[in-house]
Design an enzyme around this catalytic site. Structure first.
Site, PDB file in Angstrom:
ATOM      1  CB  SER A   8      -1.182  -0.038   1.266  1.00 19.80           C
ATOM      2  OG  SER A   8      -1.980   1.011   1.367  1.00 19.80           O
ATOM      3  CG  HIS A  31      -4.313  -1.740  -1.244  1.00 18.13           C
ATOM      4  ND1 HIS A  31      -5.415  -1.934  -2.111  1.00 18.13           N
ATOM      5  CD2 HIS A  31      -4.295  -0.360  -0.510  1.00 18.13           C
ATOM      6  CE1 HIS A  31      -6.042  -2.441  -0.756  1.00 18.13           C
ATOM      7  NE2 HIS A  31      -5.155  -1.047  -0.062  1.00 18.13           N
ATOM      8  CG  ASP A  33      -5.270   2.382   1.153  1.00 16.79           C
ATOM      9  OD1 ASP A  33      -6.288   0.917   1.143  1.00 16.79           O
ATOM     10  OD2 ASP A  33      -4.150   1.893   1.272  1.00 16.79           O
ATOM     11  CG  MET A  35      -8.657   6.550   2.160  1.00 16.23           C
ATOM     12  SD  MET A  35      -7.818   6.795   4.248  1.00 16.23           S
ATOM     13  CE  MET A  35      -6.962   5.565   4.515  1.00 16.23           C
ATOM     14  CG  HIS A  64      -9.202  -0.167  -0.450  1.00 11.32           C
ATOM     15  ND1 HIS A  64      -8.823  -0.531   0.922  1.00 11.32           N
ATOM     16  CD2 HIS A  64     -10.035  -0.353   0.005  1.00 11.32           C
ATOM     17  CE1 HIS A  64      -9.590  -0.619   1.806  1.00 11.32           C
ATOM     18  NE2 HIS A  64     -10.497  -0.426   0.895  1.00 11.32           N
ATOM     19  CG  MET A  66     -11.378   2.356   2.028  1.00 11.76           C
ATOM     20  SD  MET A  66      -9.749   3.154   2.980  1.00 11.76           S
ATOM     21  CE  MET A  66      -8.898   3.049   1.868  1.00 11.76           C
ATOM     22  CG  MET A 135     -11.490  -3.498   5.370  1.00  9.98           C
ATOM     23  SD  MET A 135     -10.354  -2.854   4.543  1.00  9.98           S
ATOM     24  CE  MET A 135      -9.333  -1.846   5.559  1.00  9.98           C
ATOM     25  CG  ASP A 173      -6.608  -3.351   3.023  1.00  7.02           C
ATOM     26  OD1 ASP A 173      -5.266  -2.872   3.870  1.00  7.02           O
ATOM     27  OD2 ASP A 173      -7.325  -2.282   2.466  1.00  7.02           O
TER      28      ASP A 173
HETATM   29  C1  DX5 Z   1      -6.448   1.320   5.838  1.00  9.01           C
HETATM   30  C2  DX5 Z   1      -6.017   1.352   4.027  1.00  9.01           C
HETATM   31  C3  DX5 Z   1      -4.703  -0.041   4.113  1.00  9.01           C
HETATM   32  C4  DX5 Z   1      -3.422   0.455   5.011  1.00  9.01           C
HETATM   33  C5  DX5 Z   1      -2.894  -0.880   5.070  1.00  9.01           C
HETATM   34  O1  DX5 Z   1      -7.780   1.922   5.752  1.00  9.01           O
HETATM   35  O2  DX5 Z   1      -6.379   0.041   3.240  1.00  9.01           O
HETATM   36  O3  DX5 Z   1      -4.656  -0.607   2.704  1.00  9.01           O
HETATM   37  O4  DX5 Z   1      -2.658   0.917   3.637  1.00  9.01           O
HETATM   38  O5  DX5 Z   1      -1.194  -0.052   6.302  1.00  9.01           O
HETATM   39  P1  DX5 Z   1      -1.046  -1.361   7.383  1.00  9.01           P
HETATM   40  O6  DX5 Z   1      -0.106  -2.430   6.156  1.00  9.01           O
HETATM   41  O7  DX5 Z   1      -0.096  -0.387   7.497  1.00  9.01           O
HETATM   42  O8  DX5 Z   1      -2.434  -1.975   8.373  1.00  9.01           O
HETATM   43 ZN    ZN Z   2      -6.658   0.156   1.242  1.00 10.51          ZN
END
Ligand code: DX5
Ligand code: ZN
Length: 217
Positions: A8, A31, A33, A35, A64, A66, A135, A173
């Site tokens: 990620s 990956h 993220d 948000m 991903h 969110m 998750m 994840d």
């Molecule tokens: C959190 C994200 C993850 C995050 C994971 O909401 O969806 O992808 O980057 O980070 P780690 O591996 O540090 O928990």
């Molecule tokens: Zn993620």
């Protein structure tokens, strides 16, 4: 089941994303993220950055989302060339239509469940899903502690997929690291997102090799 590792970039240096992608040539996916500060209490990056990253790396992008209203926004990520686009069950109002639009635009369709969202209610949707994301932290931030409470759900999801009989990847994840990845693999996960465990390591590429080995054996 082939083990895949998806580092990620949330834990990477956002000012140097092309370089950060180049540090993980052995990653199966990158990956990303996305948000929106509404679905989760954090704000990251969106479509223009994904487009720029696609030009800067040959590693496929695993988006991903969110975000609220993924039905409106998700197809565009597939259209610009993301290899996989994941929407959240808790946010999608028309998941079947959106998952089909993602596939029609040429990407793999992903469907994500927060830790407290039950998987059984989505059994009939499995034919629409290329990757189910469970998750293992509450979404929003990197570096959180892995939630063991999700392990039984990973097991049940793997059973549902086996009963369905089609190929659905099972991604985890959140808090996935050297001390938790074996539990996830044993429960049935085969795609592993790792942010801090990869980009927080002195050698991110070696960290990926190590995680892959732990998940495989
Ligand atoms: C959190 C994200 C993850 C995050 C994971 O909401 O969806 O992808 O980057 O980070 P780690 O591996 O540090 O928990
Ligand atoms: Zn993620």
């Amino acid at each position: 089941m082939a083990v895949q590792i998806s580092p990620s970039i949330l834990s990477a240096d956002f000012a140097r994303l092309a370089d950060e992608a180049a540090r993980v040539p052995n990653a199966d996916w990158l990956h990303v993220d996305v948000m929106d500060n509404h679905f989760v209490p954090n704000l990251t990056i969106g479509l223009p950055v994904v487009e720029a990253l696609l030009k800067a790396t040959s590693t496929p992008i695993d988006c991903h989302l969110m975000i609220e209203d993924p039905d409106r926004w998700a197809p565009a990520y597939a259209e610009v060339g993301a290899g996989s686009v994941t929407i959240h069950a808790e946010a999608a109002k028309a998941p079947v239509r959106t998952l089909r639009q993602i596939r029609a635009a040429g990407a793999r369709s992903g469907f994500a469940l927060n830790p407290s969202t039950a998987v059984e209610q989505y059994e009939d949707l499995l034919p629409e899903i290329d990757m189910l994301l469970l998750m293992t932290v509450e979404p929003g931030f990197g570096g959180q502690k892995f939630l063991d409470v999700v392990l039984p759900k990973i097991r049940r999801a793997r059973e549902l997929i086996a009963r369905y009989g089609g190929e659905v990847w099972l991604q985890v994840d959140g808090g996935v690291a050297a001390d938790t990845i074996e539990r996830c693999a044993e429960a049935g996960a085969d795609v592993f997102v790792a942010g801090s465990a990869v980009y927080g390591a002195a050698d991110p590429s070696a960290a990926i090799d190590h995680l892959r080995e732990l998940a495989t054996t």
